[in-house]
Scaffold this motif. Structure first.
Motif, mmCIF file in Angstrom:
data_model
loop_
_atom_site.group_PDB
_atom_site.id
_atom_site.type_symbol
_atom_site.label_atom_id
_atom_site.label_comp_id
_atom_site.label_asym_id
_atom_site.label_seq_id
_atom_site.Cartn_x
_atom_site.Cartn_y
_atom_site.Cartn_z
ATOM 1 N N UNK A 1 10.239 6.145 1.371
ATOM 2 C CA UNK A 1 9.532 5.538 0.258
ATOM 3 C C UNK A 1 8.241 6.303 -0.011
ATOM 4 N N UNK A 2 7.991 6.610 -1.270
ATOM 5 C CA UNK A 2 6.774 7.302 -1.673
ATOM 6 C C UNK A 2 5.729 6.286 -2.127
ATOM 7 N N UNK A 3 4.615 6.233 -1.433
ATOM 8 C CA UNK A 3 3.517 5.349 -1.799
ATOM 9 C C UNK A 3 2.278 6.210 -1.995
ATOM 10 N N UNK A 4 1.626 6.132 -3.132
ATOM 11 C CA UNK A 4 0.468 6.996 -3.375
ATOM 12 C C UNK A 4 -0.714 6.634 -2.485
ATOM 13 N N UNK A 5 -1.507 7.644 -2.150
ATOM 14 C CA UNK A 5 -2.743 7.436 -1.401
ATOM 15 C C UNK A 5 -3.825 7.007 -2.391
ATOM 16 N N UNK B 1 -3.293 -6.341 3.664
ATOM 17 C CA UNK B 1 -2.944 -4.927 3.502
ATOM 18 C C UNK B 1 -1.632 -4.638 4.203
ATOM 19 N N UNK B 2 -0.786 -3.826 3.578
ATOM 20 C CA UNK B 2 0.405 -3.303 4.231
ATOM 21 C C UNK B 2 0.215 -1.812 4.485
ATOM 22 N N UNK B 3 0.600 -1.347 5.686
ATOM 23 C CA UNK B 3 0.701 0.078 5.990
ATOM 24 C C UNK B 3 2.186 0.353 6.189
ATOM 25 N N UNK B 4 2.727 1.319 5.434
ATOM 26 C CA UNK B 4 4.174 1.456 5.317
ATOM 27 C C UNK B 4 4.648 2.839 5.762
ATOM 28 N N UNK B 5 5.674 2.870 6.583
ATOM 29 C CA UNK B 5 6.299 4.116 7.007
ATOM 30 C C UNK B 5 6.983 4.817 5.839
ATOM 31 N N UNK B 6 7.044 6.130 5.895
ATOM 32 C CA UNK B 6 7.748 6.885 4.863
ATOM 33 C C UNK B 6 9.249 6.627 4.913
ATOM 34 N N UNK B 7 9.736 6.120 6.045
ATOM 35 C CA UNK B 7 11.171 5.865 6.185
ATOM 36 C C UNK B 7 11.609 4.561 5.537
ATOM 37 N N UNK B 8 10.659 3.749 5.048
ATOM 38 C CA UNK B 8 11.013 2.472 4.427
ATOM 39 C C UNK B 8 11.809 2.715 3.140
ATOM 40 N N UNK B 9 12.781 1.847 2.896
ATOM 41 C CA UNK B 9 13.581 1.958 1.671
ATOM 42 C C UNK B 9 12.890 1.245 0.517
ATOM 43 N N UNK C 1 4.778 -7.783 -0.893
ATOM 44 C CA UNK C 1 3.378 -7.367 -1.006
ATOM 45 C C UNK C 1 3.038 -6.976 -2.437
ATOM 46 N N UNK C 2 3.947 -6.274 -3.085
ATOM 47 C CA UNK C 2 3.698 -5.883 -4.476
ATOM 48 C C UNK C 2 3.702 -7.093 -5.396
ATOM 49 N N UNK C 3 4.597 -8.038 -5.128
ATOM 50 C CA UNK C 3 4.636 -9.261 -5.933
ATOM 51 C C UNK C 3 3.314 -10.008 -5.855
ATOM 52 N N UNK C 4 2.716 -9.987 -4.654
ATOM 53 C CA UNK C 4 1.459 -10.711 -4.451
ATOM 54 C C UNK C 4 0.226 -9.864 -4.764
ATOM 55 N N UNK C 5 0.432 -8.608 -5.123
ATOM 56 C CA UNK C 5 -0.702 -7.754 -5.471
ATOM 57 C C UNK C 5 -1.534 -7.318 -4.274
ATOM 58 N N UNK C 6 -0.905 -7.219 -3.103
ATOM 59 C CA UNK C 6 -1.644 -6.804 -1.917
ATOM 60 C C UNK C 6 -1.886 -5.293 -1.917
ATOM 61 N N UNK C 7 -2.814 -4.857 -1.117
ATOM 62 C CA UNK C 7 -3.070 -3.424 -0.928
ATOM 63 C C UNK C 7 -1.914 -2.844 -0.116
ATOM 64 N N UNK C 8 -1.278 -1.781 -0.616
ATOM 65 C CA UNK C 8 -0.158 -1.148 0.065
ATOM 66 C C UNK C 8 -0.510 0.320 0.302
ATOM 67 N N UNK C 9 -0.540 0.713 1.572
ATOM 68 C CA UNK C 9 -0.956 2.057 1.947
ATOM 69 C C UNK C 9 0.179 2.817 2.619
ATOM 70 N N UNK C 10 0.300 4.110 2.349
ATOM 71 C CA UNK C 10 1.227 4.927 3.134
ATOM 72 C C UNK C 10 0.655 5.151 4.527
ATOM 73 N N UNK C 11 1.483 5.619 5.419
ATOM 74 C CA UNK C 11 1.047 5.877 6.796
ATOM 75 C C UNK C 11 -0.186 6.767 6.839
ATOM 76 N N UNK C 12 -0.223 7.816 6.015
ATOM 77 C CA UNK C 12 -1.348 8.756 6.040
ATOM 78 C C UNK C 12 -2.662 8.054 5.751
ATOM 79 N N UNK C 13 -2.653 7.136 4.789
ATOM 80 C CA UNK C 13 -3.885 6.408 4.459
ATOM 81 C C UNK C 13 -4.239 5.413 5.556
ATOM 82 N N UNK C 14 -3.228 4.849 6.216
ATOM 83 C CA UNK C 14 -3.516 3.961 7.342
ATOM 84 C C UNK C 14 -4.210 4.690 8.460
ATOM 85 N N UNK C 15 -3.753 5.916 8.755
ATOM 86 C CA UNK C 15 -4.411 6.700 9.796
ATOM 87 C C UNK C 15 -5.805 7.113 9.349
ATOM 88 N N UNK C 16 -5.950 7.487 8.088
ATOM 89 C CA UNK C 16 -7.274 7.846 7.573
ATOM 90 C C UNK C 16 -8.237 6.666 7.698
#
Length: 473
Positions: A1-5, A77-85, A94-109
């Protein structure tokens, strides 16, 4: 899954309650562990149990098996693996509720915010080099935070929160994550095309490393292993752009140079000099030339940070590896079984060289599971050619992971390229068959090694069980 930083990555302390999708993976579990150690409320889910989860549960982290919308609960906040479908129910919730959704890279940052980041990048050797650097700095009296792509044998953990402002991080290029970290300093072990499913071309992949070097603090520095042409080219570019570069390797051009390298069974020895001045000996408890170069890169970074040579060498000498990097799984019937994450032709070559040194008078019996359809399509023939360094080879079908299967790209592509007589190469399509083939081919004195980034890691213990049941325990 591609999630923007996001344009601004908040510190972990400002993310509220965090839920990690794919918490069982090496990268996400490291983020979760550091958050939990710093008091950030965190939970997570994964589709299967993994070796990283027990340590998280000990910290009080709720780790669900399976994905469900209700697991998101009161997360901010959700931190999401790139392997997620794309249809992952937790991400959809999370998107339905308008939560903050971060890719793994942003979670580590987020967990690295406010730290002096020491990033370890490269096509191969990132996990081992990150572990070596962490061990060296700890032995030198520092207390860095760290996040490694495998479990450090010495600590039993893949991450922890230290008291110093230093943060040692494995910087993954596969999805461009390393472009987010803005490190104070970095190591690049090598640059050789991989992950072309993401980058598209070899040129784009190399450009990503140039872009990564440009993110390093201008008052920081870059360590490059210049025995590798890609890293040597990167060092040249970085110097031209005004960045301080420390080069290492056996090359006469290296600032920190390896001399008199000896591979002796399970150890590696060399002497190290800097700018022509002898510094002393380095002995490692892990075999292989590539691991020596990784260690000297870590040594170079520690020296540049002002640590004492003897202290750093003590830490490097005490390093016994990370999980799935030439990891000894056990011995039965006079057969030693190792496991390695090697999934690229260069990694296969290096680990089989190390296996040969370990095997001594015995044979090397290797099982390889190709990882990803795209990688096998591009590198399958080269994988098979490198496997020819073993005496007996078992090839499994492709571990598909995040891609869709392609009937035209199977493990047969690899098996057909192994330059050994037909009777010494077997192609099998399941783990059970691989286990039986290995146990049947191995004899006392041999070394069995399982290679690949997929579930082939489960085969080694099963081989040992078969050998033991045959009366060789």
């Amino acid at each position: 899954m591609r999630i923007p930083v996001p344009e601004e990555v908040l510190p972990a302390s400002e993310l509220g309650r965090v839920h990690c999708v794919g918490i069982g993976g090496a990268g996400i579990s490291a983020i979760a562990r550091i958050m939990a150690r710093r008091g950030v409320p965190v939970s997570g889910s994964d589709d299967h149990d993994t070796p990283f989860l027990p340590a998280l549960r000990e910290l009080g982290v709720a780790c669900h098996l399976g994905y469900a919308a209700e697991h998101v609960a009161d997360a901010d906040t959700l931190v999401v693996t790139t392997a997620a479908r794309e249809d992952n129910p937790e991400v959809l919730e999370a998107r339905r509720r308008g939560l903050r959704v971060l890719p793994r890279s942003a979670g580590l940052a987020a967990v690295m915010a406010g730290s002096r980041v020491l990033a370890v990048a490269g096509t191969h050797g990132k996990t081992t080099t990150t572990g070596l650097l962490t061990s060296a700095l700890l032995a030198a009296g520092l207390d860095p935070s760290y996040a490694v792509g495998g479990v450090l044998t010495a600590t039993g953990r893949n991450a922890d929160a230290g008291a110093d402002d230093l943060f040692v991080a494995e910087a993954d290029e596969s999805d461009g994550a390393f472009l987010v970290y803005r490190p104070h300093a970095a190591i690049v072990t090598n640059v050789e095309a991989d992950h072309l499913d993401n980058w598209g071309t070899e040129e784009a992949y190399h450009q990503a490393f140039s872009d990564f070097a440009a993110t390093i603090d201008r008052d920081g520095f870059l360590v490059c292993v210049v025995d590798d042409p890609g890293a040597a080219d990167l060092a040249r570019q970085a110097r031209e752009q005004g960045l301080e570069v420390v080069t290492v390797g056996e090359s006469t051009e290296a600032d920190l140079r390896v001399h008199d390298l000896v591979l002796d069974g399970s150890t590696s020895r060399c002497r190290v000099s800097r700018d022509g001045t002898d510094l002393g000996d380095l002995t490692l408890r892990i075999p292989g030339r590539h691991y020596v170069l990784d260690a000297v890169a870590a040594l170079a970074m520690g020296l540049r940070l002002g640590c004492a040579f003897d202290a750093l060498v003590a830490g490097l000498s005490g390093f016994t590896g990370t999980g799935r990097r030439m990891e000894l799984k056990g011995e039965a019937g006079g057969v030693r079984v190792y496991d390695s994450y090697a999934h690229h032709p260069v990694e296969i070559r290096g680990d089989l060289e190390a296996a040969r040194a370990l095997a001594g008078e015995g044979r090397v019996v290797a099982a390889f599971q190709p990882h990803l359809v795209s990688r096998t399509r591009i590198f399958g023939t080269a994988m098979g050619e490198e496997l020819g360094a073993a005496d007996e080879v078992v090839v499994l079908d492709v571990y598909v992971a995040r891609e869709e299967p392609d009937p035209s790209v199977t493990g047969r592509l690899v098996a057909d390229a192994v330059p050994l007589p037909a009777g010494r190469v077997a192609y099998v399509d399941d783990l059970g068959a691989a286990t039986r083939e290995l146990a049947g081919r191995a004899r006392p004195g041999d070394l069995v090694i399982t290679l690949g980034a997929g579930d082939v890691t489960t085969v080694g213990p099963e081989v040992l069980a078969l050998l033991a049941a045959a009366g060789g325990a």
